[in-house]
Design a protein around this motif. Sequence first.
Motif, PDB file in Angstrom:
ATOM      1  N   LEU A 165       0.825  -1.208   0.000  1.00  0.00           N
ATOM      2  CA  LEU A 165       0.000   0.000   0.000  1.00  0.00           C
ATOM      3  C   LEU A 165       0.863   1.263   0.000  1.00  0.00           C
ATOM      4  CD1 LEU A 165      -3.052   0.720   0.260  1.00  0.00           C
ATOM      5  CD2 LEU A 165      -2.611   1.100   2.678  1.00  0.00           C
ATOM      6  N   VAL A 166       1.826   1.304   0.943  1.00  0.00           N
ATOM      7  CA  VAL A 166       2.656   2.509   1.053  1.00  0.00           C
ATOM      8  C   VAL A 166       3.520   2.683  -0.189  1.00  0.00           C
ATOM      9  CG1 VAL A 166       4.520   3.614   2.341  1.00  0.00           C
ATOM     10  CG2 VAL A 166       2.646   2.526   3.555  1.00  0.00           C
ATOM     11  N   ALA A 167       4.108   1.568  -0.681  1.00  0.00           N
ATOM     12  CA  ALA A 167       4.949   1.682  -1.878  1.00  0.00           C
ATOM     13  C   ALA A 167       4.120   2.170  -3.066  1.00  0.00           C
ATOM     14  CB  ALA A 167       5.592   0.331  -2.195  1.00  0.00           C
ATOM     15  N   GLY A 168       2.891   1.652  -3.195  1.00  0.00           N
ATOM     16  CA  GLY A 168       2.017   2.082  -4.284  1.00  0.00           C
ATOM     17  C   GLY A 168       1.687   3.561  -4.189  1.00  0.00           C
ATOM     18  N   CYS A 169       1.272   3.998  -2.993  1.00  0.00           N
ATOM     19  CA  CYS A 169       0.927   5.416  -2.812  1.00  0.00           C
ATOM     20  C   CYS A 169       2.152   6.292  -3.028  1.00  0.00           C
ATOM     21  CB  CYS A 169       0.376   5.655  -1.409  1.00  0.00           C
ATOM     22  SG  CYS A 169      -1.230   4.925  -1.174  1.00  0.00           S
ATOM     23  N   ALA A 170       3.313   5.829  -2.508  1.00  0.00           N
ATOM     24  CA  ALA A 170       4.533   6.634  -2.645  1.00  0.00           C
ATOM     25  C   ALA A 170       4.873   6.825  -4.115  1.00  0.00           C
ATOM     26  CB  ALA A 170       5.693   5.963  -1.911  1.00  0.00           C
ATOM     27  N   GLU A 171       4.688   5.758  -4.905  1.00  0.00           N
ATOM     28  CA  GLU A 171       4.999   5.846  -6.330  1.00  0.00           C
ATOM     29  C   GLU A 171       4.075   6.836  -7.022  1.00  0.00           C
ATOM     30  OE1 GLU A 171       7.480   4.687  -7.745  1.00  0.00           O
ATOM     31  OE2 GLU A 171       7.051   4.718  -9.894  1.00  0.00           O
ATOM     32  N   MET A 172       2.769   6.756  -6.687  1.00  0.00           N
ATOM     33  CA  MET A 172       1.826   7.689  -7.309  1.00  0.00           C
ATOM     34  C   MET A 172       2.142   9.136  -6.912  1.00  0.00           C
ATOM     35  SD  MET A 172      -1.910   5.998  -7.473  1.00  0.00           S
ATOM     36  CE  MET A 172      -1.847   4.864  -6.125  1.00  0.00           C
ATOM     37  N   LEU A 173       2.424   9.323  -5.605  1.00  0.00           N
ATOM     38  CA  LEU A 173       2.750  10.676  -5.137  1.00  0.00           C
ATOM     39  C   LEU A 173       4.036  11.177  -5.775  1.00  0.00           C
ATOM     40  CD1 LEU A 173       1.844  10.252  -1.385  1.00  0.00           C
ATOM     41  CD2 LEU A 173       0.874  11.967  -2.907  1.00  0.00           C
ATOM     42  N   ARG A 174       4.973  10.248  -6.018  1.00  0.00           N
ATOM     43  CA  ARG A 174       6.240  10.650  -6.645  1.00  0.00           C
ATOM     44  C   ARG A 174       5.987  11.186  -8.048  1.00  0.00           C
ATOM     45  NH1 ARG A 174       9.939   8.893  -9.998  1.00  0.00           N
ATOM     46  NH2 ARG A 174       8.754   7.029 -10.502  1.00  0.00           N
ATOM     47  N   ILE A 175       5.086  10.487  -8.774  1.00  0.00           N
ATOM     48  CA  ILE A 175       4.774  10.942 -10.136  1.00  0.00           C
ATOM     49  C   ILE A 175       4.105  12.310 -10.086  1.00  0.00           C
ATOM     50  CG2 ILE A 175       3.376  10.424 -12.179  1.00  0.00           C
ATOM     51  CD1 ILE A 175       3.797   7.410 -11.411  1.00  0.00           C
TER      52      ILE A 175
END
Lengths: 334, 294
Positions: A273-283
Motif C-alpha cells: 500500500l505505502v509503496a504504491g501510494c509513494a509511487e503515485m505521489l512521486r509521479i
Amino acid sequence: MMTRRWSTFALLSLAILVVAGIGWAGSDIFQRFVIDMLVKLVVVLGLAVFVGNSGVFSFGHASFAALGAYSSAWFTLPVAAKKIFLPQLPAFALSTQVGLPTGAAIGVAFASLVGLAIGVIIVQLSGLGASIATVAWLAIVTTVLANADAYTRGTSSLVGLPLATGIGAALVSALLALFIAFLFKTSRYGLMLQASREDEVAAKATGISVRAVRLWAFVLSAALVALGGILQGHFRGVLTVSQFYFEFTYLTLAMLVIGGIRSLSGAVIGTFLVAGCAEMLRIVSGGFEIAGLMVPALPGLREIGLALMMLIVLLARPRGIMGSREFTWPVKTG
Amino acid sequence: MIYVIQTLVDAVSVGAVYALSALGIGLLFGVMRLVNFAQGEFVTIGIYTLMLTVGLWFPLAAILTVFVVVLLALLADRLAFKPVRDADPATMLITSFALSYLLQNVLVLIFGARPIGFNIIPELGLPVMIGEIRIPRLNILTICVAAGLLTGIALFLRRTRIGIEMRAAAVDFRMARLLGIKGDRVIAVAFALTGVLSAVVAILFAAQTGTAAPTYGLQLALVGFVATVIGGMGSLVGAVFGGMIVGVVTVCLQALLPPELRVFREAFVYAVVIAILVLRPDGLFQGVGSRERV
C-alpha cells in the motif's frame, strides 16, 4: 501438515508471487517499481521480526542495511572499479570479485555480527530507552560511514555495483524473508517474545528470559534488513550513506506500522500500500501537465502525503490496518 | 589556560542549549510518557518564524516566535496526540515521528530543502574581553538565558498550583486525575512549556548559526532524547544535566580529538552515551518512569 497458521503463509506467498508476476509482465519502469517494492518488503519483514514481536521500536535498523550493503559491495564490485574507487581496501578484498549470492552472504554475516555486538547493549535497556539507544546507534553508524572514505568514499557515492538484483532475486529474497519471519513468529521463541510484548513483567515471571529472546530476534532482524540493503545496493548500482538514513527508516517503519506491527499480513499489505501510494505521489510531485496547465514540481509533497496517511491510520486504527489478525484460509485441521 | 577557559565557556553554552532542548523532551515524557520527535520541528519552525520576522524590532520577533511555536505545540497536542493518548507509548512515539516528518516536509515544500541565511543582531558575534580571554557575547547571553529559563521553570514547577499538579501527574498520571487534577489541562500546559523551550532554543540556535534549514531541529531533538535517557527517563533534573553532559562532551571532544578523528566527533559522543547506558541502564539520575511498576 497444513494448518490454519500455514494457510496464512501460503496466501501471502501467493500474493507476493502474483505481484512479482505482474511486475515481470509489465513495462520496464513498472518492473523497477515492483523490484523496489519487493526489496522494501524484505526490509519490512526483517523489522517485523524484532519490532513486531517485541513491541520495541527500533530506529536503528537502517544501519544494518547500510553495513550489509557496503560490506557486500567490497566483494561484489569489479576488481578494476575497486582499484579506482576504494584503493585502500584490504588486499584480500581488493583482489576478489564474487557474485551477488556470496556477496550477500558476506554482507548478512557482517551485519549480523555487528547486530549481535550492539544488540547485547540495546536489550539491557527498557522499551523506550532501547528505542532511543537505537537512534544513537544509527547516528554513530552514519557518522562513521560518511567519514570512512577508504571504505565507503565518504559523502560521495560508490558507483559501479553490478546490477544483479532482478525480479527473480527480489522475489526469492522476499519469499525467503517471509518464510523466516513466519517461522520465527510461530516458533517457541517468537511466542515468548510476543508474551514479553504484551506484559513484560508477567513474561519474566513465567520464566522467559526476555533479554535473550530479544537479542536473538534483534540479530535475526538485522540479518534480514541487511539482506534488503544489499539487494537495494545491487538494484540501484549506487550506494550513498544518506540512502540509509532518516528517510529509509521512516518509509520502512511507516510500512510496518500502517499494516499493523503484530501481523505479517499487515507487513505485506502495508508495504504494498505505502509503496504504491509513494509511487503515485512521486509521479504527481514531479510536476505534470493537465489540460494544458503546467503543474510545477512540488518537492516534499510525496513525504507529506505519506506522513498524513500514517497519521490518519494511527488515529483511526492505532494498531494498523490488520491489527493482530492474519489472512487465513478456512482449512480443516484434522 | 586561556584556551581551557574559552573551551569551557563554549562547552557550557552549547550544553545550555542542549539542556533546554532535553528539558522540553523530558517534560512531555514525564507527564504523558510521550517521546516527542516533533519537538525538533517545533524548533525548526521557530527558526523559520524568526527568519521571516527578522526585519522587525528584535524583541517583537522573539515574542512572535514564542507565540507561533507555543500555538503549534498546543495544536499538535489537540490534533495529533490527544486521540492516541490512551494507546501504548510506542504508538505515541510513532505518531510523533510521523508528525515530525510531516512538518519537516511542509517546510521543504514552502521554503525548499536548502539552508537560507539570515542575520539577527550581528553585534552578538563580537567578543567581550575579560583580561586576555575572548568570550563571544552570544555565549554569555546563551548561558544567562538558559539559566534564567531553567530557574523560572523550576520555580513554576515548585511554587505554582499547576506546576505542582504537573509534578504529581508525572509521578502517577491516573492517581493524579483521581485526586481531581484535570489531565487535559496539565498536558496542555506541558505542551505550552515545551513550546516556550523550543522557541528559545530556536532563537539561540538561529543567533549562533544564522541559517535556517528544514533538518536543523532533528539534530537537537536527537540530542534531547539521548540526554533524557542518560539523565534517567522521567527525571527533569536528569534531563537538564544529561543535556549539559552531551554539550560538554561534544565541545571537549572537538577540542581534544586529533584533527583526523574530529570528523567522527558525533560518533564518539553517541558512543559515550551508549557507554553511560551500559554502566547505568536507568540513567544517572534514576527517574520515576524508568522502571515499570507491576
